[in-house]
Motif scaffolding. Sequence first.
Motif, PDB file in Angstrom:
ATOM      1  N   MET A  64       0.690  -1.365   0.117  1.00  0.00           N
ATOM      2  CA  MET A  64      -0.011   0.056  -0.005  1.00  0.00           C
ATOM      3  C   MET A  64       0.785   1.326  -0.158  1.00  0.00           C
ATOM      4  SD  MET A  64      -1.382   0.162   3.942  1.00  0.00           S
ATOM      5  CE  MET A  64      -0.185   0.919   5.063  1.00  0.00           C
ATOM      6  N   THR A  65       0.279   2.218  -0.550  1.00  0.00           N
ATOM      7  CA  THR A  65       0.755   3.657  -0.459  1.00  0.00           C
ATOM      8  C   THR A  65      -0.164   4.816   0.601  1.00  0.00           C
ATOM      9  OG1 THR A  65       1.431   5.735  -1.543  1.00  0.00           O
ATOM     10  CG2 THR A  65      -0.454   4.630  -2.339  1.00  0.00           C
ATOM     11  N   THR A  66       0.660   5.658   1.231  1.00  0.00           N
ATOM     12  CA  THR A  66      -0.318   6.253   2.089  1.00  0.00           C
ATOM     13  C   THR A  66      -0.561   7.831   1.361  1.00  0.00           C
ATOM     14  OG1 THR A  66       1.914   7.279   2.877  1.00  0.00           O
ATOM     15  CG2 THR A  66       0.937   5.504   4.155  1.00  0.00           C
ATOM     16  N   GLU A  67      -0.459   7.653   0.044  1.00  0.00           N
ATOM     17  CA  GLU A  67      -0.733   8.891  -0.669  1.00  0.00           C
ATOM     18  C   GLU A  67      -2.196   8.510  -1.350  1.00  0.00           C
ATOM     19  OE1 GLU A  67       2.261  10.186  -3.514  1.00  0.00           O
ATOM     20  OE2 GLU A  67       3.199  11.308  -1.795  1.00  0.00           O
ATOM     21  N   PHE A  68      -3.192   8.910  -0.581  1.00  0.00           N
ATOM     22  CA  PHE A  68      -4.512   8.591  -0.840  1.00  0.00           C
ATOM     23  C   PHE A  68      -5.210   9.948  -0.960  1.00  0.00           C
ATOM     24  CE2 PHE A  68      -4.209   7.083   3.024  1.00  0.00           C
ATOM     25  CZ  PHE A  68      -5.380   7.359   3.716  1.00  0.00           C
ATOM     26  N   THR A 122     -19.651  19.302   2.100  1.00  0.00           N
ATOM     27  CA  THR A 122     -20.223  19.435   0.893  1.00  0.00           C
ATOM     28  C   THR A 122     -19.498  19.148  -0.077  1.00  0.00           C
ATOM     29  OG1 THR A 122     -19.733  21.888   0.693  1.00  0.00           O
ATOM     30  CG2 THR A 122     -21.643  21.431   2.089  1.00  0.00           C
ATOM     31  N   VAL A 123     -20.229  19.336  -1.485  1.00  0.00           N
ATOM     32  CA  VAL A 123     -19.344  18.900  -2.496  1.00  0.00           C
ATOM     33  C   VAL A 123     -18.245  19.993  -2.823  1.00  0.00           C
ATOM     34  CG1 VAL A 123     -19.698  18.865  -5.125  1.00  0.00           C
ATOM     35  CG2 VAL A 123     -21.260  17.677  -3.812  1.00  0.00           C
ATOM     36  N   GLU A 124     -18.549  21.379  -2.789  1.00  0.00           N
ATOM     37  CA  GLU A 124     -17.856  22.418  -2.993  1.00  0.00           C
ATOM     38  C   GLU A 124     -16.636  22.253  -2.055  1.00  0.00           C
ATOM     39  OE1 GLU A 124     -21.022  22.734  -2.656  1.00  0.00           O
ATOM     40  OE2 GLU A 124     -21.869  23.355  -4.226  1.00  0.00           O
ATOM     41  N   GLU A 125     -17.044  21.972  -0.676  1.00  0.00           N
ATOM     42  CA  GLU A 125     -15.845  21.789   0.376  1.00  0.00           C
ATOM     43  C   GLU A 125     -14.831  20.731  -0.084  1.00  0.00           C
ATOM     44  OE1 GLU A 125     -18.126  23.640   4.198  1.00  0.00           O
ATOM     45  OE2 GLU A 125     -18.299  21.513   3.622  1.00  0.00           O
ATOM     46  N   SER A 126     -15.417  19.493  -0.735  1.00  0.00           N
ATOM     47  CA  SER A 126     -14.578  18.384  -0.978  1.00  0.00           C
ATOM     48  C   SER A 126     -13.903  18.604  -2.114  1.00  0.00           C
ATOM     49  CB  SER A 126     -15.633  17.280  -1.112  1.00  0.00           C
ATOM     50  OG  SER A 126     -16.292  16.896  -0.110  1.00  0.00           O
ATOM     51  N   LEU A 127     -14.368  19.560  -3.218  1.00  0.00           N
ATOM     52  CA  LEU A 127     -13.661  19.838  -4.115  1.00  0.00           C
ATOM     53  C   LEU A 127     -12.401  20.547  -3.816  1.00  0.00           C
ATOM     54  CD1 LEU A 127     -16.324  20.298  -6.966  1.00  0.00           C
ATOM     55  CD2 LEU A 127     -14.417  18.546  -6.909  1.00  0.00           C
ATOM     56  N   ALA A 157      -6.382  21.120  -2.930  1.00  0.00           N
ATOM     57  CA  ALA A 157      -5.416  21.304  -2.062  1.00  0.00           C
ATOM     58  C   ALA A 157      -4.481  20.069  -1.995  1.00  0.00           C
ATOM     59  CB  ALA A 157      -5.961  21.802  -0.603  1.00  0.00           C
ATOM     60  N   MET A 158      -5.002  18.851  -1.880  1.00  0.00           N
ATOM     61  CA  MET A 158      -4.205  17.945  -1.760  1.00  0.00           C
ATOM     62  C   MET A 158      -3.563  17.615  -3.037  1.00  0.00           C
ATOM     63  SD  MET A 158      -6.755  15.186  -0.113  1.00  0.00           S
ATOM     64  CE  MET A 158      -7.638  15.582   1.238  1.00  0.00           C
ATOM     65  N   ALA A 159      -4.125  17.865  -4.402  1.00  0.00           N
ATOM     66  CA  ALA A 159      -3.491  17.714  -5.431  1.00  0.00           C
ATOM     67  C   ALA A 159      -2.230  18.789  -5.648  1.00  0.00           C
ATOM     68  CB  ALA A 159      -4.141  17.764  -6.539  1.00  0.00           C
ATOM     69  N   ARG A 160      -2.379  19.922  -5.312  1.00  0.00           N
ATOM     70  CA  ARG A 160      -1.319  20.917  -5.314  1.00  0.00           C
ATOM     71  C   ARG A 160      -0.277  20.690  -4.134  1.00  0.00           C
ATOM     72  NH1 ARG A 160      -6.019  25.444  -5.566  1.00  0.00           N
ATOM     73  NH2 ARG A 160      -6.536  25.497  -7.865  1.00  0.00           N
ATOM     74  N   ALA A 173      -3.312   7.948  -5.962  1.00  0.00           N
ATOM     75  CA  ALA A 173      -4.900   7.380  -6.110  1.00  0.00           C
ATOM     76  C   ALA A 173      -5.666   8.367  -5.978  1.00  0.00           C
ATOM     77  CB  ALA A 173      -5.273   6.535  -4.953  1.00  0.00           C
ATOM     78  N   MET A 174      -5.399   9.584  -6.978  1.00  0.00           N
ATOM     79  CA  MET A 174      -6.147  10.847  -7.122  1.00  0.00           C
ATOM     80  C   MET A 174      -7.598  10.507  -7.737  1.00  0.00           C
ATOM     81  SD  MET A 174      -5.226  13.620  -5.921  1.00  0.00           S
ATOM     82  CE  MET A 174      -6.181  14.590  -6.659  1.00  0.00           C
ATOM     83  N   TYR A 175      -7.807   9.532  -8.554  1.00  0.00           N
ATOM     84  CA  TYR A 175      -8.915   9.195  -9.197  1.00  0.00           C
ATOM     85  C   TYR A 175     -10.062   8.587  -8.464  1.00  0.00           C
ATOM     86  CZ  TYR A 175      -5.283   5.456  -9.270  1.00  0.00           C
ATOM     87  OH  TYR A 175      -4.497   4.766  -9.206  1.00  0.00           O
ATOM     88  N   THR A 176      -9.795   8.353  -7.102  1.00  0.00           N
ATOM     89  CA  THR A 176     -10.714   7.521  -6.065  1.00  0.00           C
ATOM     90  C   THR A 176     -10.666   8.592  -4.911  1.00  0.00           C
ATOM     91  OG1 THR A 176     -10.117   5.388  -6.962  1.00  0.00           O
ATOM     92  CG2 THR A 176     -11.276   5.619  -4.641  1.00  0.00           C
ATOM     93  N   ILE A 177     -11.781   9.073  -4.277  1.00  0.00           N
ATOM     94  CA  ILE A 177     -11.914   9.748  -3.177  1.00  0.00           C
ATOM     95  C   ILE A 177     -12.705   8.829  -2.100  1.00  0.00           C
ATOM     96  CG2 ILE A 177     -12.913  11.969  -2.318  1.00  0.00           C
ATOM     97  CD1 ILE A 177     -11.336  12.293  -4.894  1.00  0.00           C
ATOM     98  N   TYR A 178     -12.050   9.070  -1.223  1.00  0.00           N
ATOM     99  CA  TYR A 178     -12.584   8.105   0.106  1.00  0.00           C
ATOM    100  C   TYR A 178     -13.186   9.129   1.083  1.00  0.00           C
ATOM    101  CZ  TYR A 178     -10.009   4.027  -1.945  1.00  0.00           C
ATOM    102  OH  TYR A 178      -9.441   3.361  -2.724  1.00  0.00           O
ATOM    103  N   THR A 179     -14.420   8.783   1.792  1.00  0.00           N
ATOM    104  CA  THR A 179     -15.004   9.521   2.811  1.00  0.00           C
ATOM    105  C   THR A 179     -14.700   8.888   4.137  1.00  0.00           C
ATOM    106  OG1 THR A 179     -17.275   8.443   2.500  1.00  0.00           O
ATOM    107  CG2 THR A 179     -16.682  10.361   1.142  1.00  0.00           C
ATOM    108  N   THR A 180     -14.595   9.444   5.076  1.00  0.00           N
ATOM    109  CA  THR A 180     -14.322   8.963   6.395  1.00  0.00           C
ATOM    110  C   THR A 180     -15.047   9.804   7.681  1.00  0.00           C
ATOM    111  OG1 THR A 180     -12.361  10.610   6.758  1.00  0.00           O
ATOM    112  CG2 THR A 180     -11.996   8.471   5.737  1.00  0.00           C
ATOM    113  N   ASP A 181     -15.249   9.170   8.752  1.00  0.00           N
ATOM    114  CA  ASP A 181     -15.884  10.017   9.875  1.00  0.00           C
ATOM    115  C   ASP A 181     -14.700  10.784  10.561  1.00  0.00           C
ATOM    116  OD1 ASP A 181     -14.328   8.107  11.249  1.00  0.00           O
ATOM    117  OD2 ASP A 181     -16.212   7.067  12.031  1.00  0.00           O
TER     118      ASP A 181
END
Length: 470
Positions: free
Chosen positions: A144-148, A156-161, A166-169, A175-183
Amino acid sequence: MTPRANEDRPLAALIVPDLLELLDEHPESVGPQTEEMHPADLADVAEAMPEAAVRALLAALPRERAAEVLEYLDEDLRTMVLEELPADEAAEIVAEMDPDERADALEELDEETADEILQELEPEEKAETERLLQYDPYTAGGLMTTEFVSVEETLTVEESLRAVRAMARGGRREAMYTIYTTDASGRLRGVLSLRELLAAPEGSRISEHAWTEVVSVTPDTPQEEVSQVTSNYDLVALPVVDGQRRLLGVVTVDDVIDVIQEEQTEDAQKFGGMEALEEPYMQVGLWQNVRKRGGWLAILALSEFFTASVMARYEHSLSDAVFLSQFIPLVMSSGGNAGSQATSLIIRAMALGEVHLRDWWRIVLRELPAGLVLGTLLGLIAITRIALWHATGLYDYGPFSWLIAFTVGLTLLAVVTIGSLSGSMLPFLLKRLGFDPASASAPFVATIVDVSAISLYFSVAYLFLGGKLL
């Protein structure tokens, strides 16, 4: 030192002279001149250069670019380069590598050199690398990689985007193509693709669009199971979670492809009747090559003595009816081939997760009729062939031609059935005993079947011909 250029790298060999000249006269221009090349292609060029020039090439490239090339470099050459570089320079390069690749690169080094490089890393990178190095390299944790990319499910969708941007920059993310949601505690709650996030209605919460049935594995999951899960669910990234389902990392599809290639190569080598090689064939030395192959060859040779012993037991039969020896290769090869076919099918089915230990009786119910039908087919072919020989006078066995034909035909029916059953059951037996089923190599199965084939052949011959010729 001798350049590494060879016939396998014709394009690289053409580029090497110009690149060596550039390194010697204008090293500062190497980066701009090669920036359009894929890192894998540039690594191919580096492998065709003298080893000393590889270090100069990496030094001439920007650190991030050098790290990308290093990830594609041959493992032995990469290890040699990192061990010869000063620890601080090596640390600057490996710090730019993906976390899983960095851990793999340090794993290949001797312990002292790896520790020196680790001490030069930033505290966060050092802690991350040490955590990855704790896992077995052949498990999900080692892959595994920890860069996810993950965001809290309450956004919200806007806040997530904005968070994803920010993560991409902020640096590379595998794994930029997959977004995971967490609590709030970092536990995995859902997953969605980047496309689904971009298409989501404004103002809605990301949790409304994420899939909640998330397939995941634990860090100690064997790499074979990781590849099976990824294939079964058509995933491009597989999340790795701990006992509380906290997201630890992801295994990306490129690493899974490497695992599949590695496992298939290992199984193919074992199935050929040898130990698996740890290195590419062209990099294996003479004595390692002999050691990996000699053990099994010796075992198989000793096993064949059982066949010789059985034939010696029936020596008087062969001397009294020499024609029986004409069909020994047919009987032995047919049984061995049937066993090898069955073994190949079962080992591959096990590797793909189609068959498990509890399915052994189902395999028996499938292989028994298959062996009977195949044996009957080969037996009929043998009977027809012997009858034609007798009718045309090519080989004349006198009044006993039909008895000989039925002897060979019935023996083929028996040995093909036995070969199919034993070949299909051997992988189950090995797996039950804790061995790799791929160790049930084709030569090993053929050797086992040879003994039973000879015994059956002469037993049937004695049954049909014992009172007449033997």
